[in-house]
Scaffold this motif. Sequence first.
Motif, PDB file in Angstrom:
ATOM      1  N   ARG A   1       0.843  -1.208   0.000  1.00  0.00           N
ATOM      2  CA  ARG A   1       0.000   0.000   0.000  1.00  0.00           C
ATOM      3  C   ARG A   1       0.876   1.254   0.000  1.00  0.00           C
ATOM      4  O   ARG A   1       0.643   2.217  -0.739  1.00  0.00           O
ATOM      5  CB  ARG A   1      -0.903   0.005   1.246  1.00  0.00           C
ATOM      6  N   SER A   2       1.890   1.197   0.817  1.00  0.00           N
ATOM      7  CA  SER A   2       2.783   2.339   0.955  1.00  0.00           C
ATOM      8  C   SER A   2       3.470   2.660  -0.391  1.00  0.00           C
ATOM      9  O   SER A   2       3.572   3.817  -0.795  1.00  0.00           O
ATOM     10  CB  SER A   2       3.817   1.996   2.030  1.00  0.00           C
ATOM     11  N   ILE A   3       3.912   1.615  -1.062  1.00  0.00           N
ATOM     12  CA  ILE A   3       4.576   1.788  -2.376  1.00  0.00           C
ATOM     13  C   ILE A   3       3.587   2.372  -3.380  1.00  0.00           C
ATOM     14  O   ILE A   3       3.907   3.311  -4.127  1.00  0.00           O
ATOM     15  CB  ILE A   3       5.099   0.417  -2.885  1.00  0.00           C
ATOM     16  N   GLN A   4       2.398   1.804  -3.411  1.00  0.00           N
ATOM     17  CA  GLN A   4       1.416   2.258  -4.397  1.00  0.00           C
ATOM     18  C   GLN A   4       1.017   3.716  -4.163  1.00  0.00           C
ATOM     19  O   GLN A   4       0.836   4.481  -5.112  1.00  0.00           O
ATOM     20  CB  GLN A   4       0.198   1.344  -4.404  1.00  0.00           C
ATOM     21  N   GLU A   5       0.909   4.074  -2.898  1.00  0.00           N
ATOM     22  CA  GLU A   5       0.595   5.479  -2.589  1.00  0.00           C
ATOM     23  C   GLU A   5       1.703   6.400  -3.106  1.00  0.00           C
ATOM     24  O   GLU A   5       1.443   7.435  -3.706  1.00  0.00           O
ATOM     25  CB  GLU A   5       0.456   5.666  -1.070  1.00  0.00           C
ATOM     26  N   HIS A   6       2.933   5.986  -2.870  1.00  0.00           N
ATOM     27  CA  HIS A   6       4.060   6.821  -3.323  1.00  0.00           C
ATOM     28  C   HIS A   6       4.048   6.943  -4.849  1.00  0.00           C
ATOM     29  O   HIS A   6       4.242   8.039  -5.393  1.00  0.00           O
ATOM     30  CB  HIS A   6       5.379   6.225  -2.841  1.00  0.00           C
ATOM     31  N   LEU A   7       3.827   5.809  -5.521  1.00  0.00           N
ATOM     32  CA  LEU A   7       3.816   5.840  -6.995  1.00  0.00           C
ATOM     33  C   LEU A   7       2.707   6.758  -7.513  1.00  0.00           C
ATOM     34  O   LEU A   7       2.854   7.367  -8.571  1.00  0.00           O
ATOM     35  CB  LEU A   7       3.614   4.429  -7.561  1.00  0.00           C
ATOM     36  N   GLY A   8       1.619   6.853  -6.750  1.00  0.00           N
ATOM     37  CA  GLY A   8       0.487   7.676  -7.166  1.00  0.00           C
ATOM     38  C   GLY A   8       0.841   9.145  -7.317  1.00  0.00           C
ATOM     39  O   GLY A   8       0.223   9.858  -8.106  1.00  0.00           O
ATOM     40  N   HIS A   9       1.846   9.599  -6.575  1.00  0.00           N
ATOM     41  CA  HIS A   9       2.170  11.032  -6.666  1.00  0.00           C
ATOM     42  C   HIS A   9       3.630  11.295  -7.032  1.00  0.00           C
ATOM     43  O   HIS A   9       4.090  12.436  -6.934  1.00  0.00           O
ATOM     44  CB  HIS A   9       1.797  11.752  -5.356  1.00  0.00           C
ATOM     45  N   CYS A  10       4.376  10.252  -7.446  1.00  0.00           N
ATOM     46  CA  CYS A  10       5.797  10.478  -7.802  1.00  0.00           C
ATOM     47  C   CYS A  10       6.105   9.948  -9.206  1.00  0.00           C
ATOM     48  O   CYS A  10       6.378   8.757  -9.363  1.00  0.00           O
ATOM     49  CB  CYS A  10       6.722   9.819  -6.775  1.00  0.00           C
ATOM     50  N   PRO A  11       6.073  10.820 -10.213  1.00  0.00           N
ATOM     51  CA  PRO A  11       6.345  10.372 -11.587  1.00  0.00           C
ATOM     52  C   PRO A  11       7.753   9.800 -11.745  1.00  0.00           C
ATOM     53  O   PRO A  11       7.962   8.863 -12.518  1.00  0.00           O
ATOM     54  CB  PRO A  11       6.194  11.645 -12.435  1.00  0.00           C
ATOM     55  N   ALA A  12       8.739  10.340 -11.009  1.00  0.00           N
ATOM     56  CA  ALA A  12      10.126   9.846 -11.144  1.00  0.00           C
ATOM     57  C   ALA A  12      10.205   8.379 -10.707  1.00  0.00           C
ATOM     58  O   ALA A  12      10.844   7.549 -11.375  1.00  0.00           O
ATOM     59  CB  ALA A  12      11.062  10.706 -10.309  1.00  0.00           C
ATOM     60  N   CYS A  13       9.553   8.034  -9.621  1.00  0.00           N
ATOM     61  CA  CYS A  13       9.588   6.646  -9.151  1.00  0.00           C
ATOM     62  C   CYS A  13       8.748   5.740 -10.047  1.00  0.00           C
ATOM     63  O   CYS A  13       9.052   4.547 -10.175  1.00  0.00           O
ATOM     64  CB  CYS A  13       9.156   6.550  -7.687  1.00  0.00           C
ATOM     65  N   ARG A  14       7.708   6.311 -10.647  1.00  0.00           N
ATOM     66  CA  ARG A  14       6.940   5.496 -11.628  1.00  0.00           C
ATOM     67  C   ARG A  14       7.866   5.101 -12.781  1.00  0.00           C
ATOM     68  O   ARG A  14       7.848   3.972 -13.246  1.00  0.00           O
ATOM     69  CB  ARG A  14       5.734   6.290 -12.157  1.00  0.00           C
ATOM     70  N   ARG A  15       8.687   6.057 -13.234  1.00  0.00           N
ATOM     71  CA  ARG A  15       9.626   5.757 -14.320  1.00  0.00           C
ATOM     72  C   ARG A  15      10.666   4.726 -13.853  1.00  0.00           C
ATOM     73  O   ARG A  15      11.042   3.826 -14.595  1.00  0.00           O
ATOM     74  CB  ARG A  15      10.320   7.039 -14.799  1.00  0.00           C
ATOM     75  N   ARG A  16      11.134   4.905 -12.629  1.00  0.00           N
ATOM     76  CA  ARG A  16      12.107   3.937 -12.082  1.00  0.00           C
ATOM     77  C   ARG A  16      11.511   2.525 -12.085  1.00  0.00           C
ATOM     78  O   ARG A  16      12.166   1.553 -12.449  1.00  0.00           O
ATOM     79  CB  ARG A  16      12.494   4.309 -10.648  1.00  0.00           C
ATOM     80  N   HIS A  17      10.277   2.458 -11.648  1.00  0.00           N
ATOM     81  CA  HIS A  17       9.617   1.158 -11.579  1.00  0.00           C
ATOM     82  C   HIS A  17       9.450   0.544 -12.973  1.00  0.00           C
ATOM     83  O   HIS A  17       9.790  -0.616 -13.199  1.00  0.00           O
ATOM     84  CB  HIS A  17       8.250   1.297 -10.888  1.00  0.00           C
ATOM     85  N   GLU A  18       8.973   1.362 -13.929  1.00  0.00           N
ATOM     86  CA  GLU A  18       8.803   0.856 -15.305  1.00  0.00           C
ATOM     87  C   GLU A  18      10.135   0.392 -15.877  1.00  0.00           C
ATOM     88  O   GLU A  18      10.227  -0.656 -16.512  1.00  0.00           O
ATOM     89  CB  GLU A  18       8.231   1.961 -16.205  1.00  0.00           C
ATOM     90  N   HIS A  19      11.167   1.172 -15.622  1.00  0.00           N
ATOM     91  CA  HIS A  19      12.499   0.825 -16.126  1.00  0.00           C
ATOM     92  C   HIS A  19      12.961  -0.504 -15.539  1.00  0.00           C
ATOM     93  O   HIS A  19      13.455  -1.389 -16.254  1.00  0.00           O
ATOM     94  CB  HIS A  19      13.473   1.949 -15.760  1.00  0.00           C
ATOM     95  N   ALA A  20      12.773  -0.664 -14.235  1.00  0.00           N
ATOM     96  CA  ALA A  20      13.196  -1.905 -13.571  1.00  0.00           C
ATOM     97  C   ALA A  20      12.456  -3.107 -14.156  1.00  0.00           C
ATOM     98  O   ALA A  20      13.053  -4.159 -14.423  1.00  0.00           O
ATOM     99  CB  ALA A  20      12.929  -1.803 -12.069  1.00  0.00           C
TER     100      ALA A  20
END
Lengths: 193, 212
Positions: B24-43
């Motif tokens: 839940r904590s990760i998903q919440e962060h991804l909801g408002h952090c485009p940089a980490c969304r990109r990090r996640h997609e890249h990974a």
Amino acid sequence: MAPVSPYRQARPAESNFEDLLRPQVDYLYRLAWRFTGSVSDAEDLVQDVLLKLFPRTKELLEIEMLRPWLARVLYRQYVDSVRRKSRSPIELVYDADGEDDPLDLLPGTREGPEEHAERSSLRERILEALERLNPEQRAVIAMHDVEGYSLEELETILETPLGTLKSRLHRARQRMRTLLPMEPFSGGQRVKQ
Amino acid sequence: MNCRDFTMHLDDWLDGLLDAAGQRSIQEHLGHCPACRRRHEHAVRVQAAVRELAPPAPHPGFVDQAIARATRMTVPGPRSKWRAVVGMSLAASLVLGVAVGAFLVVWSAPVQTVALRVEQPENVRVMFNSAMPLQAAMLHLALPENLELVGYRDQRELTWQTDLREGGNLLQLPVIARGMVKDDLVARLSHGGSTKTFRVKFEVESGRRSGM
């Protein structure tokens, strides 16, 4: 009643060995290629493992989970061969001695446009990135991320503590992400400069 | 969760190791952090690309040869026995002096190509450079169909044990193509429990040049 082994101890060792190992050679080769990134090196690695195992055919007959056991033997042989290679006295080189390079006289030894395109491909860039990992990191990526072994299974197979494996995997993935740029699939910089 | 925490927990998330609260904590962060969304997609994409990397097929006949060699070669014979397989002339040629010829093959790459003409003998010379003397190295040659080692007409496989001297060791292989050669000549050098395999491809011209 005790379970009956399909392999009779009385059979020639060659037959037992072939029955047991032939179905596993493709798997061993695949894993070896993921470790080494080279067809020739993978074949050599598998060959070395088979040579080592044949005298242990009786022991092989008793092993229940043969594939993970073989993966462990392959991994040990791989790490051993990397260490040995780093201090190996054998290298095969051309001693030109000031003469023209005779390779220029041979067809098929230069990189053509097709090969160049191939080297530039994403596949090549991933291989180059994997090549930059250390042997232990390559192995954990190959066995966990590709072959699907859990870290708990790898703890036994690689005889390495779980914590060490976790940090090894984490560092290996981090390195791959660093070596392959954020947009690795749309050109961008090459891994090799 | 901040970006640093996200990076620390990314691998656990990819491996499905986070508990419900962590997810839940990760998903919440991804909801408002485009940089980490990109990090996640890249990974995810890097991981998928590595997983999809298909190994090239091994060389044809590899499985048969590997099994046969394992069951045959684990009982090493006395040195003289191996030498007797091919006789002394080849073993001697391995340690002859260095010479540079038109068909010197140097394995900087695993496979090299040599041009031949049908029924015309050529010397293929192979240079082994050893940083130190090696006792009892094992050399195994497997000849493809339609390629003969001159003087060994019916032998497809040759194995012998020899010593490598420090520096250049030249192996001279007088070969003759009896027809089109499809497969590679395979040379395996073994020493101290490790093996190195090299291959030579042959491009055979079927006709003779005019005036020859």
